[in-house]
Scaffold this active site. Structure first.
Site, PDB file in Angstrom:
ATOM      1  N   GLY A 175       0.814  -1.207   0.000  1.00  0.00           N
ATOM      2  CA  GLY A 175       0.000   0.000   0.000  1.00  0.00           C
ATOM      3  C   GLY A 175       0.848   1.256   0.000  1.00  0.00           C
ATOM      4  O   GLY A 175       1.911   1.322  -0.630  1.00  0.00           O
ATOM      5  N   GLY A 176       0.420   2.258   0.776  1.00  0.00           N
ATOM      6  CA  GLY A 176       1.145   3.527   0.844  1.00  0.00           C
ATOM      7  C   GLY A 176       2.548   3.384   1.387  1.00  0.00           C
ATOM      8  O   GLY A 176       3.420   4.229   1.125  1.00  0.00           O
ATOM      9  N   GLY A 410      23.640   8.928 -31.450  1.00  0.00           N
ATOM     10  CA  GLY A 410      23.185   9.653 -30.272  1.00  0.00           C
ATOM     11  C   GLY A 410      23.620   9.002 -28.983  1.00  0.00           C
ATOM     12  O   GLY A 410      23.839   9.679 -27.974  1.00  0.00           O
ATOM     13  N   ALA A 411      23.772   7.668 -28.999  1.00  0.00           N
ATOM     14  CA  ALA A 411      24.197   6.973 -27.788  1.00  0.00           C
ATOM     15  C   ALA A 411      25.610   7.383 -27.391  1.00  0.00           C
ATOM     16  O   ALA A 411      25.942   7.448 -26.207  1.00  0.00           O
ATOM     17  CB  ALA A 411      24.112   5.461 -27.995  1.00  0.00           C
TER      18      ALA A 411
END
Length: 520
Positions: A175-176, A410-411
């Site tokens: 949960g939280g 680009g890498a």
């Protein structure tokens, strides 16, 4: 006189009784049940984590307000042990949730104890270590329990980049409760006894009609291999605490300090002739980047982060000349070392941690590009790749890059290139720096010539060789000044240590702003 002495004795006895009640709050039966599950108790964990006899506890006698729905008893300590001690002589703050008391559930007093040690840790500049073993929010306290979680989350965010935050998941975390560990810098999970998920198996079955176990939904294997939530997984509580101590030894206590210096008596001028033959002559053949990493680091000691997640990139801590460094290295042995969504996220977050805590960054590059395909594009490879680009560009710590083999497109730019202002860029003679690989480049540049010829394959091979001769080496980039030096592989360690020494006094400051807008 006797009356005063009697009163003093009674007071001391009361204190003794209350402290004993707090320490044994869960009772012997529940402690034995914890052991049957293969888990240590909250106090046993603290004693193993910290140096002997250094733990100073806070709020031993603190309890909840009581009167909440269905809560039959108030327990002293309220299900969490908090305080401070030392690891190898360095101060740390710790909280350890006690599953033997109300399932370690978090209520108002429980959270106030955690918040107190977090506040003091930030003030004095010391790491925060959370040992999580909790059934989640204490339902009996209603909205007070939710408010308590919010106070912890707030402090997690405020402490981020100020002091290291480490979370150990040593039982349930649902949960939280999962959001506090996920904000922290590093998450350890214990195999077979811990799990993390927002909604449990019963809710999943109700909503999706799918049967799934807690382990398959949010166990250590899932989070270390698939989701990337867990940075480290270990077999049991004892190994988990040992590895936390090991990690702390690489990290500074706060962003005001440098990492601890540890002289392993490994000569700074040590060379390794075997590295001259590490990279195969055939550029399509693989090799293990770990060989290079262990060769150059002091004592061949390397603590890998996210070892099971996005294995095509390697991130972790080591030492060079006694100084902690963060390494980011492509792994040619997995997916040829390409950058994909998970690898970009993994490396980007690691780079930002190192920058926040004054840890120099070294990248070892052998990257053929970004992973192609609709799955990656639709999964946001543009956005994820930009995270790594942003992280390296933003970093102001000393940055060194060694191009080992492929550095394409680009890498190449993203992996700490000179063009995004890396401080020193080195290359091995085997480096290939180009827009793309020889085959793809030849097909683009000489497409008409190749496919109009009588023997397209022969022409393609010829053009590939011409392209390879021009770009499959680091010398053109060196002539342009994009590479500071082409080095013999055997001397890599020597060059890195000397460069780190030169960059030791580096000072860099970004433009005046509140913060940038990283593509989250």
């Amino acid at each position: 006189m006797e009356t005063m002495e009697t009163q003093e004795n009674a007071t001391l006895q009361t204190l003794e009784r209350l402290r004993a009640e707090s320490i044994d709050a869960g009772g012997q039966a529940r402690k034995e049940d914890q052991h049957r599950k293969g888990k240590l108790t909250a106090r046993e964990r603290i004693n193993l984590l910290l140096d002997e006899h250094t733990f100073e506890e806070f709020d031993v006698l603190k309890a909840g307000r009581g009167g909440s729905l269905g809560q039959e008893k108030n327990y002293l300590g309220d299900g969490v042990i908090t305080g401070h001690g030392s690891i190898d002589g360095r101060e740390v703050f710790v909280f350890s949730q006690d599953f033997t008391v109300l399932g370690g559930s978090l209520g108002e007093a429980h959270a106030q104890k955690i918040c107190k040690v977090m506040d003091i840790a930030v003030k004095v500049g010391a790491p925060i270590i959370g040992l999580n073993d909790s059934g989640g929010a204490r339902i009996q306290e209603g909205v007070d329990a939710l408010a308590a979680y919010g106070e912890i989350f707030h402090r997690n965010v405020r402490a981020s980049g100020v002091v290291p935050q480490i979370s150990c998941i040593m039982g349930p975390c649902a949960g939280g409760a999962v959001y506090s560990p996920s904000i922290t810098d590093f998450v350890f999970m214990v195999e077979d006894s811990s799990y993390m998920f927002v909604t449990g198996p019963s809710v999943v079955k109700t909503v999706t009609h799918q049967d799934i176990t807690s382990e398959d939904l949010g166990g250590a294997r899932v989070h270390s291999q698939k989701s990337g939530v867990a940075h480290f997984t270990v077999a049991n509580d004892i190994l988990c605490l040992r590895e936390v101590r090991r990690l702390i030894n690489y990290l500074p206590s706060s962003n005001r300090q440098r990492g601890p210096i540890n002289d392993l008596s490994d000569a700074a001028n040590r060379t390794d002739p075997a590295l001259d033959y590490l990279v195969p002559n055939n550029s399509s053949q693989t090799y293990d980047m770990n060989v290079l990493i262990h060769s150059i680091l002091d004592g061949a000691e390397f603590m890998e982060v996210h070892a099971r997640f996005a294995r095509n990139i390697i991130c972790g801590f080591g030492r060079l000349g006694g100084q902690t460094v963060g390494l980011v290295a492509n792994q040619p042995a997995v997916l040829a070392g390409v950058l994909d969504n998970d690898a970009s996220y993994k490396a980007g977050r690691f780079v930002r941690f190192c920058d926040a805590f004054n840890i120099p960054l070294i990248s070892l590059v052998d990257v053929p590009g970004f992973m192609p395909g609709p799955d990656q594009e639709h999964g946001g490879i543009i956005r994820h790749g930009a995270k790594l680009l942003y992280a390296f560009t933003e970093a102001t710590v000393p940055r060194i890059c060694v191009i080992v083999r492929k550095a394409y497109g680009g890498a190449y730019l993203v992996m700490n290139s000179k063009h995004i202002h890396c401080d020193v860029n080195l290359a091995w003679p085997t480096a290939e720096i180009a827009v793309m690989g020889p085959k793809g480049a030849a097909e683009v540049i000489h497409r008409k010539e190749i496919y109009s010829s009588d023997n397209p394959e022969a022409v393609l091979n010829q053009k590939m060789e011409e392209y390879r001769a021009t770009f499959a080496n680091p010398f053109l980039a060196a002539r342009r000044g994009y590479i500071d030096d082409v080095i013999f592989p055997r001397d890599t360690r020597v060059h890195l240590i000397r460069t780190l020494q030169m960059l030791d006094s580096k000072r860099a400051k970004g433009p005046e702003r509140k913060h940038g807008n990283i593509p989250l």
